[in-house]
Scaffold this active site. Structure first.
Site, mmCIF file in Angstrom:
data_model
loop_
_atom_site.group_PDB
_atom_site.id
_atom_site.type_symbol
_atom_site.label_atom_id
_atom_site.label_comp_id
_atom_site.label_asym_id
_atom_site.label_seq_id
_atom_site.Cartn_x
_atom_site.Cartn_y
_atom_site.Cartn_z
ATOM 1 N N ASP A 43 54.963 11.703 -82.479
ATOM 2 C CA ASP A 43 53.994 10.618 -82.356
ATOM 3 C C ASP A 43 54.502 9.602 -81.339
ATOM 4 O O ASP A 43 55.687 9.279 -81.302
ATOM 5 C CB ASP A 43 53.784 9.944 -83.719
ATOM 6 N N ILE A 44 53.601 9.110 -80.515
ATOM 7 C CA ILE A 44 53.984 8.173 -79.461
ATOM 8 C C ILE A 44 54.395 6.812 -80.027
ATOM 9 O O ILE A 44 55.095 6.048 -79.351
ATOM 10 C CB ILE A 44 52.801 8.013 -78.463
ATOM 11 N N GLY A 109 41.992 4.847 -91.475
ATOM 12 C CA GLY A 109 43.014 4.838 -90.434
ATOM 13 C C GLY A 109 42.952 5.953 -89.420
ATOM 14 O O GLY A 109 43.812 6.017 -88.541
ATOM 15 N N GLN A 110 41.970 6.864 -89.523
ATOM 16 C CA GLN A 110 41.901 7.909 -88.497
ATOM 17 C C GLN A 110 41.399 7.312 -87.194
ATOM 18 O O GLN A 110 40.332 6.687 -87.151
ATOM 19 C CB GLN A 110 40.974 9.056 -88.938
ATOM 20 N N SER A 111 42.195 7.496 -86.146
ATOM 21 C CA SER A 111 41.821 6.969 -84.833
ATOM 22 C C SER A 111 41.627 8.071 -83.807
ATOM 23 O O SER A 111 41.008 7.836 -82.764
ATOM 24 C CB SER A 111 42.885 5.979 -84.335
ATOM 25 N N HIS A 116 44.966 16.057 -87.389
ATOM 26 C CA HIS A 116 46.419 16.086 -87.219
ATOM 27 C C HIS A 116 47.063 15.706 -88.537
ATOM 28 O O HIS A 116 46.617 14.785 -89.222
ATOM 29 C CB HIS A 116 46.868 15.116 -86.115
ATOM 30 N N HIS A 118 50.272 14.014 -90.142
ATOM 31 C CA HIS A 118 51.453 13.201 -89.835
ATOM 32 C C HIS A 118 52.594 13.675 -90.733
ATOM 33 O O HIS A 118 52.492 13.583 -91.964
ATOM 34 C CB HIS A 118 51.212 11.729 -90.165
HETATM 35 P P1 5GP Z 1 45.483 8.570 -86.799
HETATM 36 O O1 5GP Z 1 45.435 7.076 -86.701
HETATM 37 O O2 5GP Z 1 44.252 9.191 -86.175
HETATM 38 O O3 5GP Z 1 45.761 9.083 -88.181
HETATM 39 O O4 5GP Z 1 46.736 9.035 -85.962
HETATM 40 C C1 5GP Z 1 46.719 9.154 -84.581
HETATM 41 C C2 5GP Z 1 48.145 9.153 -84.139
HETATM 42 O O5 5GP Z 1 48.204 9.654 -82.832
HETATM 43 C C3 5GP Z 1 48.775 7.762 -84.135
HETATM 44 O O6 5GP Z 1 49.923 7.745 -84.997
HETATM 45 C C4 5GP Z 1 49.136 7.535 -82.674
HETATM 46 O O7 5GP Z 1 50.349 6.834 -82.520
HETATM 47 C C5 5GP Z 1 49.198 8.944 -82.139
HETATM 48 N N1 5GP Z 1 48.854 9.058 -80.726
HETATM 49 C C6 5GP Z 1 47.755 8.531 -80.128
HETATM 50 N N2 5GP Z 1 47.736 8.838 -78.821
HETATM 51 C C7 5GP Z 1 48.851 9.599 -78.602
HETATM 52 C C8 5GP Z 1 49.373 10.216 -77.432
HETATM 53 O O8 5GP Z 1 48.830 10.136 -76.335
HETATM 54 N N3 5GP Z 1 50.546 10.906 -77.561
HETATM 55 C C9 5GP Z 1 51.181 11.013 -78.780
HETATM 56 N N4 5GP Z 1 52.318 11.708 -78.819
HETATM 57 N N5 5GP Z 1 50.699 10.444 -79.910
HETATM 58 C C10 5GP Z 1 49.549 9.740 -79.819
#
Ligand code: 5GP
Ligand code: ZN
Length: 130
Positions: A43-44, A109-111, A116, A118
Site C-alpha cells: 500500500d502506498i 472506507g472503500q476508495s 482489494h 488489505h
Molecule cells: P480502500 O480505501 O479502497 O479500502 O483502500 C485503497 C487503498 O489503496 C488505500 O489504502 C490507499 O493507500 C491505496 N492506494 C491508493 N492508490 C494507490 C496507488 O497508486 N498505489 C498503491 N500502492 N496503493 C494505493
C-alpha cells in the site's frame, strides 16, 4: 456479467482503473506476488509495518461481486494474504497473525472500486475498528 474483465469499457469502473493497470504490470508497481489470478503489492500509504494489498487480476468492484462470480479466486486471494503475513511477521508470539480487511462501500472506507484485501500485520490492532 458486467463487471468482470478489465479494459472492456464496462459500466462498473474497470475502464481506466488504476488497480487493473497494477495487476497487468503496466503501472510498474513492484509486485510481491504475481499469481495465477491475483497480485499483491505494498500500500502506498501503509497503516502498519506490513500493509499489502491483494487484488484479483480481473476487475470486480468489491468482495461480494468477486465472491459471487469467482469464489475460487477469492480463496486464492485469502491464501496469498496469509502467506504474505506468514512471511513478513515470521517470528515472535504473534507470528503469522494478521488482519484482512475488505472495505465494501464508500461509507465504510472503500476508495478504490477494484476489490482489494488489505493485509495488515506487525503491530497490535484495536477492536472495534474506527
Ligand atoms: P480502500 O480505501 O479502497 O479500502 O483502500 C485503497 C487503498 O489503496 C488505500 O489504502 C490507499 O493507500 C491505496 N492506494 C491508493 N492508490 C494507490 C496507488 O497508486 N498505489 C498503491 N500502492 N496503493 C494505493
Ligand atoms: Zn480494476
Amino acid at each position: 456479467m458486467t463487471d468482470s474483465v478489465s479494459g472492456t469499457g464496462d459500466p462498473d469502473g474497470s475502464s481506466g482503473c488504476f488497480f487493473c493497470s497494477i495487476a497487468s504490470g503496466a503501472a510498474g508497481v513492484p509486485l510481491l506476488v504475481d499469481g495465477e489470478n491475483v497480485v499483491a503489492f505494498r500500500d502506498i500509504d501503509p497503516k502498519a509495518p506490513t500493509h499489502v494489498l491483494v487484488i484479483p487480476k480481473r476487475h470486480y468492484r468489491d468482495v461480494v461481486a468477486l465472491a459471487g462470480a469467482e469464489p475460487a479466486v477469492l480463496a486464492e486471494l485469502v491464501t496469498v494474504g496469509g502467506r504474505i503475513a506468514g512471511a513478513e511477521a515470521a517470528s515472535g508470539p504473534d507470528a503469522g497473525e494478521f488482519r484482512l480487511v475488505f472495505n465494501t462501500g464508500a461509507s465504510v472506507g472503500q476508495s478504490v472500486f477494484h476489490i482489494h484485501g488489505h493485509v495488515l500485520a506487525g503491530r497490535p490492532f484495536g477492536w472495534p475498528p474506527g
